[in-house]
Scaffold this motif. Sequence first.
Motif, mmCIF file in Angstrom:
data_model
loop_
_atom_site.group_PDB
_atom_site.id
_atom_site.type_symbol
_atom_site.label_atom_id
_atom_site.label_comp_id
_atom_site.label_asym_id
_atom_site.label_seq_id
_atom_site.Cartn_x
_atom_site.Cartn_y
_atom_site.Cartn_z
ATOM 1 N N ARG A 401 0.829 -1.213 0.000
ATOM 2 C CA ARG A 401 0.000 0.000 0.000
ATOM 3 C C ARG A 401 0.861 1.262 0.000
ATOM 4 N NH1 ARG A 401 -3.092 -2.991 3.771
ATOM 5 N NH2 ARG A 401 -2.131 -1.862 5.503
ATOM 6 N N GLY A 402 1.977 1.215 0.751
ATOM 7 C CA GLY A 402 2.825 2.398 0.876
ATOM 8 C C GLY A 402 3.680 2.680 -0.333
ATOM 9 N N LEU A 404 3.046 3.042 -3.395
ATOM 10 C CA LEU A 404 2.509 4.020 -4.333
ATOM 11 C C LEU A 404 2.882 5.445 -3.942
ATOM 12 C CD1 LEU A 404 -1.010 2.418 -4.787
ATOM 13 C CD2 LEU A 404 0.627 2.789 -6.618
ATOM 14 N N ARG A 405 3.151 5.665 -2.642
ATOM 15 C CA ARG A 405 3.498 7.001 -2.172
ATOM 16 C C ARG A 405 5.003 7.253 -2.174
ATOM 17 N NH1 ARG A 405 -0.246 5.013 1.541
ATOM 18 N NH2 ARG A 405 1.364 4.678 3.137
ATOM 19 N N HIS A 406 5.766 6.255 -2.667
ATOM 20 C CA HIS A 406 7.227 6.364 -2.590
ATOM 21 C C HIS A 406 7.857 6.693 -3.939
ATOM 22 C CE1 HIS A 406 10.258 5.988 0.513
ATOM 23 N NE2 HIS A 406 11.072 5.381 -0.334
ATOM 24 N N ASP A 407 7.077 7.271 -4.829
ATOM 25 C CA ASP A 407 7.561 7.768 -6.119
ATOM 26 C C ASP A 407 8.364 6.743 -6.911
ATOM 27 O OD1 ASP A 407 7.988 9.636 -8.162
ATOM 28 O OD2 ASP A 407 9.877 10.309 -7.276
ATOM 29 N N LYS A 427 -2.928 -1.175 -10.612
ATOM 30 C CA LYS A 427 -2.924 0.282 -10.483
ATOM 31 C C LYS A 427 -1.556 0.855 -10.831
ATOM 32 C CE LYS A 427 -4.200 4.003 -7.275
ATOM 33 N NZ LYS A 427 -4.724 4.333 -5.931
ATOM 34 N N THR A 431 -0.794 3.408 -14.064
ATOM 35 C CA THR A 431 -0.418 4.792 -13.740
ATOM 36 C C THR A 431 1.024 5.074 -14.146
ATOM 37 O OG1 THR A 431 0.066 4.086 -11.459
ATOM 38 C CG2 THR A 431 -2.090 5.096 -11.876
ATOM 39 N N HIS A 433 3.812 2.852 -14.374
ATOM 40 C CA HIS A 433 4.933 2.165 -13.742
ATOM 41 C C HIS A 433 5.168 0.803 -14.400
ATOM 42 C CE1 HIS A 433 3.149 4.856 -10.678
ATOM 43 N NE2 HIS A 433 4.412 5.081 -10.333
#
Length: 590
Positions: A401-402, A404-407, A427, A431, A433
Motif C-alpha cells: 500500500r505504501g 505508491l506514495r514512494h515515487d 494500479k 499509472t 509504472h
Amino acid sequence: MQNKINLRRRAGDVLVAKGAISKEQLDKALSIQQSEPEAIRRRLGSILVDDLKIDHHSVMKEIAAFYAFREIDTDKDSISPDRILAIKKLISDLSSDLLDEMVHRKVMPFKVEKGTLIVAAADPTDPQVSVLVAQLNAKNHEIAYCRIETIDTIITRVYEKKNEFLDLLEEIEYDEDSFKETEIDEAEIDAEINQSMLNSLVEGMLVEAVRLGVSDIHVIPGINNTTDIHFRLDGKLFLWYTQTGVKPEALSAVVKDKTRNVDRFERDASQDGFIQRKVDNHNLRFRVSIMPIVGAEFERKFESIVIRILDDRQVITDLSLLGLQKQAHTDFVKAINKPSGIVIITGPTGSGKSTTLVAALYSVINPAVNVLTVEEPVEYLIKGARQLKISDHMTFDMAIRGILRHDPDIVLVGEIRDLKTAEIAIKLANTGHLTFSTLHTNDAPSAVSRLFKMGVEPFLIGSAVNLVMAQRLVRKLCNNCKEVYEEVPVELAKVVGFTDEEIANTTFYRPVGCDKCRKGYKGRVAIMEALYFSKEIKKLIFNSGDDIDEDQIREQAVSEGMLTMRASGRDRIKAGTTTIEEVIAITVDD
C-alpha cells in the motif's frame, strides 16, 4: 592512470583484431570497468569472461600474448602421472594458507626447467599471482599462461580441499544407551550437543553444500535417534549423511542456535530465520525454515528443517545469459522495455522465477529511475534497487500500500498473492509504472484465468499486462558422458509432441553417469512459454465476458510464434541439451 587506461584499450583492440571478441563487446566491457570503483576495479579479461561469458581461453591466450607471457603447451607437457607426482612434490612444503590462495587464484607450480620454476596461471595478468609466486622462494621463476581446464585438472588431482568440520566428526564416540529417554530435557540436549560435536556436523554440512552447488539442505528426523540430511542438487534430493545415536532434537537445537530470528525452545510452531557464513572467502546467506512434524514416536517433538542456500555468485545479471529461446527472448525484451505494464513470471517453487526477475531488473535499472522491491523474504541484494524490509512493523500488505506514495518508476512485487496485491499491481501498471511479479500457475494462459478468478476485471488484465512467462527447469545432460540412444523411445517422443519426421531427423541422447556429473546430468536449463499480450490477445481478453477461454488464448499465441512448454522442451531435446524423460517429468500436456 591514463597510461593504464590506454594499455587496457590496446589489449582490447588486440582481442578485437584477433576475432576473440567484437567491438561492441569490448565497448561494453570497458564501460563496466569504468563504472566500478577504482579500488575494486576488475581487469578487462575478468569482465569479458565473468560478465559477458566469452570463452576463457579465447580471451586469456591473446591477453597473455599481449603482455608477453608464454603459453604452456599442454600437448607437449601432458598431465601425465609423472607430471602430477612432480607437482605434488613442488607443493608439498607449502603452507595451507598459501596453497589455498593459489588454488583460489588458479595458480600452480608446473615444472622446473633449466633451474627455473615454471608456474602455470589461468590469468597471469592478475597482480596477486606475482605476490603468490614470490612466496614460493624459488631462485628463478617464470609465470606462464595455461588453460583454465588444465589448471582445474591439476588442482583436482593434487589438491583436496579439506572440510575441517567433517574431519572432526571422525573423532566422535557415541554412547547410545545414554540417549534412550524420550522426554525432552534441555540440560541433557545441551550436554549431548557438546558431547557429539554436532556443531561440526552442521558447519560441515553448510560448507559441503556450498562447494557441491546444492540449492537446499533438508534435515529430517527419524526413529531410533537418527537424522537424515538430504541435499537438493539440480532439482533432485539425495541422501548426503545420516546421523545416528543422537537425538534429532539436539541436531535441531544446534541449527536453531546458529539461526537468527528463531527461538530454540519453540517446538510447536513454524519459524523462519537465516544464517550468515563465510565459505571459501565468500559471504553467503542461508534461509532457514523450521516446521514441527509428526514422527513414529508420537511423544517426541520432531522438527523438519529446510535450508535454502543463497549464493549471489549464482545470480545472473545479464539477460542474454538466461538462455531464453529466440521468440521468448524477443518478446521478453520487448515487454520489459515498455514504460509501464506488468511482466509476470509463473511456475512452481524452484523453477527459476527469481533468477529471471533479477536478470530482468538488472537490464532496466539505471540511475535515472527509482526501483523498489517488495519481497518476503528478500533473497538477493540487487544493486541499484531499494529493497523494502518486511517486518512486524511493516508487513507485506503495508509495504504494497505504501509503495505508491514512494515515487517509484519500476516495482518488483515478489508475488501476486490475492486480489488486494493484484489490484495494486494493476494500479501501478495503469499509472505509468513498469511492474514485475510472480504467480503460481501451470502455464502462461492459465495466469489470465487466475487473475480473473481473483476478481480482476478482464479489461484491466488486458490493459495492464505486457507478458506472462511460464517456466520450468530441466536437468542438462552431462556433455562428458551422454550417449546416443541406440533404440529411439518412439512412443515417449510422441508423448512430448514429436512427429515421425522430427523423430527421424533428431539425435536423441540418454544419461550415463561419470565422475563429473550426478547420474548423467549436470546443471539445469529453463524451458519456457512466453505469452506476449499482442493486440489480438488483448482483444480476446477484452471480449471474454464472464469466461476466460485459455485454449483460445493459447491457440492465438502459438499462431503468433509462442512455443508451448512442451514445444520449448522439444527444442532443448533437439539441441542435445536434455532428455525426453526430463521434459515429460516437468511439463503437463499442451
